[in-house]
Design an enzyme around this catalytic site. Sequence first.
Site, mmCIF file in Angstrom:
data_model
loop_
_atom_site.group_PDB
_atom_site.id
_atom_site.type_symbol
_atom_site.label_atom_id
_atom_site.label_comp_id
_atom_site.label_asym_id
_atom_site.label_seq_id
_atom_site.Cartn_x
_atom_site.Cartn_y
_atom_site.Cartn_z
ATOM 1 C CE1 TYR A 1 49.217 34.143 45.253
ATOM 2 C CE2 TYR A 1 49.860 32.620 47.001
ATOM 3 C CZ TYR A 1 49.272 33.805 46.598
ATOM 4 O OH TYR A 1 48.735 34.660 47.534
ATOM 5 N N GLY B 1 42.700 46.356 43.466
ATOM 6 C CA GLY B 1 41.820 45.259 43.893
ATOM 7 C C GLY B 1 40.907 45.679 45.021
ATOM 8 C CB ALA B 2 39.669 49.022 45.947
ATOM 9 C CG ASN B 3 36.562 44.755 42.875
ATOM 10 O OD1 ASN B 3 37.676 45.021 42.426
ATOM 11 N ND2 ASN B 3 35.986 43.583 42.717
ATOM 12 C CB SER B 4 36.490 41.508 45.979
ATOM 13 O OG SER B 4 37.723 41.247 45.329
ATOM 14 N N GLY B 5 37.386 41.349 48.889
ATOM 15 C CA GLY B 5 38.362 40.765 49.794
ATOM 16 C C GLY B 5 39.089 41.764 50.666
#
Length: 333
Positions: free
Chosen positions: A189, A31-35
Amino acid sequence: MCLSGPFVPVMTDWTAADVPDCSDKTIVVTGANSGLGYEATKELARKGATVVMACRSLDRGREAAYQIRDELPNGTGGRLDVRRCDLADLASVESFADGVRADYGELDVLCNNAGVMAIPRQETAEGFEMQLGVNHLGHFALTGQLLDLLVATPGETRVVTHSSGAHTAGSVDFDDLMRERSYDKWEAYGQSKLANLHFAYELQRRLDDAGITDTKSVACHPGWAATNLQYRGPEEMGSRVRYGAMKIANGLIAQSAAQGALPLLYAATAPDAEGGGYYGPDGFQGMRGYPEKQESSDASYDDAVSDRLWAVSEELTGVSYDVDALATASATV
């Protein structure tokens, strides 16, 4: 090894400036592309790390890499290697892991960061409930396929698993693990984030039992950080009211994504981060602040649940961990 020791603050105002030199490190961030993943990737690259950016979308991953390059001073920073990894598809996870193993002789840190939060019920390619499938099972499979590389890498290596304060509201329902009979997005969640902690702690126990001392499993949480994670649920529900409410809450309560990424960075790089430790913000209710060592919920330290979830996860993903064999192989190198 007792994982639920007393609360011990370990640092004051640890910031991204305290990330040590990483010029000889190879680090995978999902998930390195955001946040939070984007912010962590940027700081790790700033310190010279080769960061393998595991992203569901190659286009978004490449765009993020370009943005990071623009934010770093010219000619500085480590290499950014964007690769596709869809945690909702175990074939994609296996392909990604195979590529990393083929192209990198060493791996210093695996950051299990990517996740989805409070979305309408969906299923992964294998038919897993999406939040459990992405947040826990995808990372369980990925770690299992990269653990030999981590153990074989000289020096200390780490597996860092991103949980959430929401784990306190979760429970692992083995009778309805995929929430097919009853689905509440927040309960699902919470279950997935509690599963993250069971995995992180059980991995450390198994490493300890095998006598593997140079590979650590560390857990963390970001507090309440303003990222696009909070908006996906309202967007997929088509709820403008909930989207607006989340936007207001982020503006009033949340800290920045850069601040929220600090516990992840600490767990991944700080020399005194402990295997089996759990790190999060030191402010009110753990929602804001700087990294400190914390305790997670009593339920997260239930060894029997951790062991059972591990066995179920191996069965569901088809990925088995032979930690004793890894210890033997490492000792003969």
